[in-house]
Motif scaffolding. Sequence first.
Motif, short mmCIF file in Angstrom:
data_model
loop_
_atom_site.label_atom_id
_atom_site.label_comp_id
_atom_site.label_asym_id
_atom_site.label_seq_id
_atom_site.Cartn_x
_atom_site.Cartn_y
_atom_site.Cartn_z
N ALA A 44 0.83 -1.21 0.00
CA ALA A 44 0.00 0.00 0.00
C ALA A 44 0.86 1.25 0.00
O ALA A 44 1.97 1.28 0.53
CB ALA A 44 -0.93 -0.01 1.22
N ILE A 45 0.31 2.29 -0.59
CA ILE A 45 0.92 3.62 -0.59
C ILE A 45 0.09 4.48 0.35
O ILE A 45 -1.15 4.51 0.26
CB ILE A 45 0.94 4.23 -2.00
CG1 ILE A 45 1.73 3.31 -2.95
CG2 ILE A 45 1.51 5.64 -1.99
CD1 ILE A 45 1.61 3.73 -4.41
N TYR A 46 0.75 5.22 1.26
CA TYR A 46 0.03 5.97 2.28
C TYR A 46 -0.01 7.45 1.92
O TYR A 46 0.97 8.03 1.42
CB TYR A 46 0.70 5.79 3.65
CG TYR A 46 0.74 4.36 4.11
CD1 TYR A 46 -0.38 3.76 4.67
CD2 TYR A 46 1.89 3.57 3.96
CE1 TYR A 46 -0.36 2.43 5.08
CE2 TYR A 46 1.92 2.25 4.36
CZ TYR A 46 0.79 1.68 4.93
OH TYR A 46 0.81 0.38 5.33
N VAL B 211 -6.32 12.45 8.41
CA VAL B 211 -7.01 11.44 7.61
C VAL B 211 -5.95 10.70 6.80
O VAL B 211 -5.22 11.31 6.01
CB VAL B 211 -8.06 12.07 6.68
CG1 VAL B 211 -8.80 10.97 5.92
CG2 VAL B 211 -9.04 12.91 7.48
N VAL B 212 -5.85 9.38 7.04
CA VAL B 212 -4.84 8.55 6.38
C VAL B 212 -5.54 7.67 5.34
O VAL B 212 -6.56 7.04 5.63
CB VAL B 212 -4.08 7.67 7.38
CG1 VAL B 212 -2.97 6.89 6.67
CG2 VAL B 212 -3.49 8.54 8.50
N PHE B 213 -4.96 7.64 4.12
CA PHE B 213 -5.47 6.79 3.04
C PHE B 213 -4.41 5.74 2.71
O PHE B 213 -3.21 6.05 2.67
CB PHE B 213 -5.77 7.61 1.78
CG PHE B 213 -6.87 8.62 1.98
CD1 PHE B 213 -8.20 8.29 1.78
CD2 PHE B 213 -6.56 9.92 2.36
CE1 PHE B 213 -9.20 9.23 1.96
CE2 PHE B 213 -7.56 10.87 2.53
CZ PHE B 213 -8.89 10.51 2.33
N ALA B 214 -4.88 4.52 2.45
CA ALA B 214 -4.02 3.46 1.94
C ALA B 214 -4.52 3.12 0.54
O ALA B 214 -5.65 2.65 0.37
CB ALA B 214 -4.06 2.23 2.84
N VAL B 215 -3.71 3.38 -0.49
CA VAL B 215 -4.13 3.20 -1.88
C VAL B 215 -3.09 2.36 -2.61
O VAL B 215 -1.95 2.17 -2.15
CB VAL B 215 -4.32 4.56 -2.59
CG1 VAL B 215 -5.38 5.38 -1.89
CG2 VAL B 215 -3.00 5.34 -2.62
N ASP B 216 -3.50 1.87 -3.79
CA ASP B 216 -2.55 1.14 -4.63
C ASP B 216 -1.93 2.10 -5.63
O ASP B 216 -2.14 3.32 -5.57
CB ASP B 216 -3.23 -0.05 -5.31
CG ASP B 216 -4.39 0.38 -6.21
OD1 ASP B 216 -4.49 1.59 -6.54
OD2 ASP B 216 -5.20 -0.49 -6.60
#
Length: 804
Positions: free
Chosen positions: A254-256, A294-299
Amino acid sequence: IMTPIMHLLLLPLLFSIAGAKDLEEKKGPFENTVLNVPEGTPVPYPIYQFQVTHPAMIITLSCTYTAVVRENNAAGIPFTRVFALDQDDPQTPNAHLSYSLVSQIPNNHHILLFQIDPNTGEISTTEAGERMLKARQGIQYGRGEDRSIDALRTKFNDYCPVQNIPYEENPFFTCVERAGLRNVDPLEDPDYTLSVRVQDLGGALETSLSGNAIVHIVVQQNLWVNPGPITVKEHLKETYPLVIAKVQSNEPNAIYKLVQKERELKFPFQITEDGEIHLTDELDREDKDMYILVVFAVDSNDKQLDPPMEIQVLVQDLNDNAPVCENKESVFEVQEDEPVGSLIGQLLAHDDDQAGTLNAQLTFTIVSQNPPTTPNSFSIDAASGRIQALRLLQRKDQQVFNLNVRVSDPVFSTECKVVVKIIDVNNEMPLFEKNDYGSHTLAEDTSVGYTVLTISATDADDPDSGSSFIEFHITAGDDDHIFVVETDGKGVGHLVIAKPLDFESSPTYKLQIDARNPEPLMKGLEYGSESTAFVSVSLTDIDEAPEFSLDILDVTVPENTTKGSVLLTVEAKDPEGKEISFKLDGDTRGWLVIDAATGEIKTKDKLDRETLETFEVTVTAFEKENPEKSSERVLSVRLLDVNDNFPKLMETQAFICAKKPEPIIIKAQDTDSAPFSEPFTFSFIFAHGKKSPNWDLKSIDGTTAKLTLKKQPTEDKTFTLPINIRDNAGMGITQSFEVRVCNCTELGYCYFAPAERAFRWGTGPTIGILVGIVGFFIIFIIVIKRANKGGKKTTEEQETNALM
């Protein structure tokens, strides 16, 4: 998650949906079967059709299911589903299937952690399951880290450097190896096993037929756990950036991304590729006491892999603010001889540190008293700052005390100054110099602010205290508050007119004026007649101008109001009751007329909003016997539009070049206002309702349309087109629009060749030429006859006749 066996058992359903055919040789009993399909086979392709001996039985498509669920999976959110078929008529209760959970293994606490939807077969966690499901611990890998067996052996060797047993025979290694697998096989090692039943007839009857399935479930770790709330001390002296938390997605690659929810200018946080959250600068609680990250975990395609996570960062208060006095100097007054314990006043102070903490907890202490007394004359409540008297205070002993009060928090302190004034007890009452100020006469039109008279009173109390301050109050004779007494408190008052006088409302006033102190009198004393005065005021009548009942005259009427209709009746009266009359000025259009006696305003001509939408006239009310006594009001009239105009073509002629026809833009206008004007509707109106084979008409917007020539004519010709244009309310007429279709010059203008003009005279021009020739000969003959009869005429006259 479906096993390969379940996929095979679903084939009958898939083929029935796809409309399978050519299955005559591919039918067989419902049993385990191996099916082969060549690669590249076009779909849909019939492979096999299972048949059952008893069609009325429930057919479960799989006896064993497997599924994976993560810790803290939200209750009621399905993570897998069981599915069954019944070959009875789906429109009957025989095919109404109901799913139920028979058992959960293990169930040590007798609490169901899973539930099943009776209608859909969807399986989800219960609220207890959301809280209690725990995964077996496994090895965690970082982003991009190698997860092969060789990498695991390296980690194992680093942790256990001495190895005498082969890896395959080492039970500790094989345990770690199994824990490191991200996808544990639920069939081999499930965490939970569910027994599921499906029944027809909705499961409501004893005769319901049923089927069963087993669901093996593995609980996976949920690494996406909120580390908040995070507490960080303000003004923390550290090396920045400083790691304050870490997050980890369930997907190792994951990319944060990190953003702030409030969208403020200052955002001293950042996140690394490994999920570490860094603080980049000192925080100040007095600027902001909480941040929401707010933290996002994306591809790599920016698709979310886990739900967005909101993390609270709380800024912990440090005692970095000193107490502050609300006033540079707090002044309190107290009457002498007040009992011990009487409240002097409350000292106000504040601290900008966090309220409700020790950092903002204030303590009050009297440091010094000047002049000093033994014992001290005052005490202060350490928590509230309330100052009380410790003894009876006498003005003759001391008139003013100065106190220094220390206000402290656990670290800082500030000194505040307090002045306590001992004022004389109010044992003397105000006394008027005289109690009757006689009668005064005022004209009715005396202006507001006029001083009627000056009154005075004295008080023997200490002149520097509230006990001697004198206030004047009109307590009787002036219910409408026409008068007021203005004073500076030193015993002199001015009776002033506060509102316009009105003889007709009240011709006389008898005012009672009381003199009072703001401080209460000493116990046992009461105000007497010496503190009260009277004054009489009489008004003289003035011939005043008539007064309108309304200050603003405004009327709105439709423009098609019938001639002679009453728009408004203005009302006015004369204060003295004299007869009045009305007149109207400023009506430049001559649309209105006013009844001089009643004030009734009527229309005397047709109104037209398109000519004038709003206008103003002046209405005058005056005394009939004395017209100079008059009042005026402006009457505003606004006309409402009615649909009394239809859309009209702005141009009625145009031309089109035959060899290069371009559409013509037709524009119309309507002088009405909305909703009786645009948008317009354009259409052709031909005889017998036929459509034109040569022309097309389409609306462009609310006021324009496009006229297009569909077929090229064989000759130059002028067409008269009947175009009907209707406004938004449907009102309109058919209008003629002439279009000349012609040959054009290179510049795009119509022309006729000269040769064509010579041979294309019509009947009218030909007759006109013949009549002109005949007329010429007739005149010529007349001239000759006159010349013969008038031989004696001069040469000049003959020449003149010959020219005619």
